[in-house]
Design an enzyme around this catalytic site. Structure first.
Site, PDB file in Angstrom:
ATOM      1  N   LYS A 177       0.849  -1.194   0.000  1.00 57.78           N
ATOM      2  CA  LYS A 177       0.000   0.000   0.000  1.00 57.78           C
ATOM      3  C   LYS A 177       0.885   1.245   0.000  1.00 57.78           C
ATOM      4  CE  LYS A 177      -2.723   3.405   1.524  1.00 57.78           C
ATOM      5  NZ  LYS A 177      -2.218   4.762   1.806  1.00 57.78           N
ATOM      6  N   GLU A 251       9.543   1.905  10.846  1.00 60.84           N
ATOM      7  CA  GLU A 251      10.633   2.854  10.630  1.00 60.84           C
ATOM      8  C   GLU A 251       9.986   4.224  10.592  1.00 60.84           C
ATOM      9  OE1 GLU A 251      12.630   5.575   9.199  1.00 60.84           O
ATOM     10  OE2 GLU A 251      12.757   4.515   7.284  1.00 60.84           O
ATOM     11  N   CYS A 285      13.635  11.001   6.781  1.00 68.81           N
ATOM     12  CA  CYS A 285      13.713  10.792   8.226  1.00 68.81           C
ATOM     13  C   CYS A 285      15.152  10.743   8.715  1.00 68.81           C
ATOM     14  CB  CYS A 285      12.965   9.530   8.618  1.00 68.81           C
ATOM     15  SG  CYS A 285      13.428   8.088   7.642  1.00 68.81           S
ATOM     16  N   GLU A 386      10.172  16.842  14.369  1.00 72.06           N
ATOM     17  CA  GLU A 386      10.609  16.558  13.005  1.00 72.06           C
ATOM     18  C   GLU A 386       9.890  17.499  12.050  1.00 72.06           C
ATOM     19  OE1 GLU A 386      11.476  12.633  10.339  1.00 72.06           O
ATOM     20  OE2 GLU A 386       9.487  12.775  11.247  1.00 72.06           O
TER      21      GLU A 386
END
Length: 484
Positions: A177, A251, A285, A386
């Site tokens: 997906k 992750e 990331c 972040e």
């Protein structure tokens, strides 16, 4: 651009059961690229059922390890055959500079399939030294089962490959997906899997929004979820997966510290940190985001990296000269701008960038200037959260113990980097930094043979290397009575 409207379910390309579709856009222009099917509950049921059936079908379960490895190797060959087409598709859909799509991500996708093609014949159990007389005990490595692989929008092809290849090498079946913003290269990967000869139902691809991923996570016939994306969504997946205790690997986010020591080559650190912070326009990331510079060198570093940030070519991603492309969407552009405003409001000093980019070829896309802050406090929002954009925060430090404590003072622990000419410093700091990966004097690289994953809110488990084999296999113990 060819309009993409179908899902891959059970080896067939089908429209969504309820006929819904959604558009995908070019971030550099805001124009529509294609239309894709919006999977619904019925499509999720069909895809999971197809994967479940294929898991035990002779066409897949009956393959020898060598034959399974050959199929993965063939996928790698097809990725290389269609490399230019895939790179352009990725660049148009993500806004990623073509140099990165062409030279890094498509290349990595093929490497990953070749790497795990070799592991298909090397999945070994072991003989256990049990203390029960007249008894033989050995272990087997077996597939987990049906795996939902949910990927993000920043590196859709590469991340799909590094989930899919180990899942297939270990004999699982999958429902893949992609993020709704970037479905195109994943659909093409599904087509290449069919062309390679992977049996129908082994690889299924469902496109659509978050509700598709949620339905897969909640499905009782999904045995494993592998997710890359935001920490918030990862936490939601863990909560949902608890209902049936399905296997989960995650992750998630990062806030990578970069430690620049007094003895570092400042010019090399400027170049490396700028590239490490701004690849894919900071939408990564593992991007370097927090720069801890020895106080004796902080002014020099700040001046040089701020000046260098203004020289990077920004433009249309298909231009080979482009280094900085657009952000993925207006939503992401607004998010980054909001963080920049918070930095200014909380007292950080803006020394470069800080606003939406404009000019020829930029006005219609989601371009944001590289932004450099100095005088950043450890508790400021831009230091803690972040951002996922081209925003760099610079801090001064006085001694090693201080910088280690500050670098580790984060909820995240994915990647980090150390810049030093001293090997003792490099190895000592590498041991003390709390992160899944520590780079020394280099860019944040990923290779099929090296583990990738993080500590804390950066996730669970590891991808790549032999570690991914553990994520996609169960260990079975077999006891045999030899005394009777």
């Amino acid at each position: 651009m060819t309009v993409v409207e179908r899902l891959l379910v059970g080896g067939d390309w089908v429209e969504a059961a309820d006929g819904r579709t959604s558009p995908t856009f070019d971030p550099s222009t805001g124009g529509q690229l294609a239309t894709f099917s919006e999977a619904g509950a019925e499509d999720v049921e069909d895809a999971v059922a197809a994967a479940r059936h294929a898991l035990s079908a002779a066409a897949w379960r009956g393959l020898t390890p060598d034959a399974r490895g050959r199929l993965l190797w063939r996928v790698a060959e097809l990725l290389e055959r269609d490399a230019e087409e895939l790179a352009e598709l990725e660049t148009r859909d993500v806004g990623q500079p073509i140099a990165m799509s062409r030279g890094v991500n498509v290349v990595l996708a093929a490497q990953v399939f070749r790497y795990y093609a070799g592991w298909a014949t090397k999945l070994e159990g072991k003989l256990s030294s049990v203390s029960v007389p007249g008894t033989l005990h050995y272990t087997r490595r077996e597939p987990v089962g049906v795996c939902a692989l949910i990927t993000p929008w920043n590196f859709p092809l590469a991340i799909a490959a590094w989930k899919l290849a180990p899942a297939l090498a270990t004999g699982n079946t999958v429902v893949l997906k992609p993020a709704e913003q970037t479905p195109l290269s994943t659909l093409r990967l599904g087509a290449l899997c069919l062309e390679a000869g992977i049996p129908a139902g082994v690889v299924n691809v469902l496109t659509g929004g978050p509700e598709v991923g949620q339905a897969l996570v909640a499905h009782r016939d999904v045995d494993k979820v592998s997710f890359t994306g935001s920490t918030e969504v990862g936490q939601q997946i863990v909560a949902a997966a608890a209902a049936d205790l399905k296997r989960v690997s995650l992750e998630l986010g990062g806030k990578a510290p970069s430690i620049i020591t007094r003895d570092a080559d400042i010019d090399a650190a400027v170049v490396g940190n700028l590239q490490g912070a701004l690849f894919n326009t900071g939408q990564a990331c593992g991007a370097y985001t927090r720069f801890y510079v020895d106080r004796a060198r902080v002014d020099e570093f700040t001046e040089k990296i701020a000046a260098a940030s203004t020289t990077l070519p920004m433009g249309r991603p298909l231009d080979p000269a482009t280094v900085l492309g657009p952000l993925i969407s207006q939503e992401q552009l607004d998010r980054v701008a909001g963080y920049v405003r918070s930095g200014v409001d909380q007292g950080a000093q803006l020394v470069a960038g800080g606003d939406r980019a404009s000019g020829p070829g930029l006005d219609d896309g989601y371009f944001f200037t590289p932004t450099v802050f100095t005088g950043v406090g450890d508790d400021m929002t831009i230091a803690r959260e972040e951002i996922f954009g081209p925003v760099l925060s610079i801090f001064a430090y006085d001694d090693v113990d201080e910088v280690v404590a500050r670098a580790n003072d984060s909820d995240f622990g994915l990647a980090s980097v150390i810049w030093t000419r001293d090997l003792v410093t490099a190895h000592t700091l590498a041991e003390r930094i709390c992160a899944g990966t520590v780079f020394v004097n280099q860019l944040p690289l990923i290779d099929p043979g090296a583990p990738w994953g993080g500590f804390g809110l950066s996730g669970w488990g590891r991808e790549m290397g032999t570690f991914a084999l553990d994520e996609f296999t169960e260990t079975k113990g077999v006891w045999v009575n030899l005394a009777s």
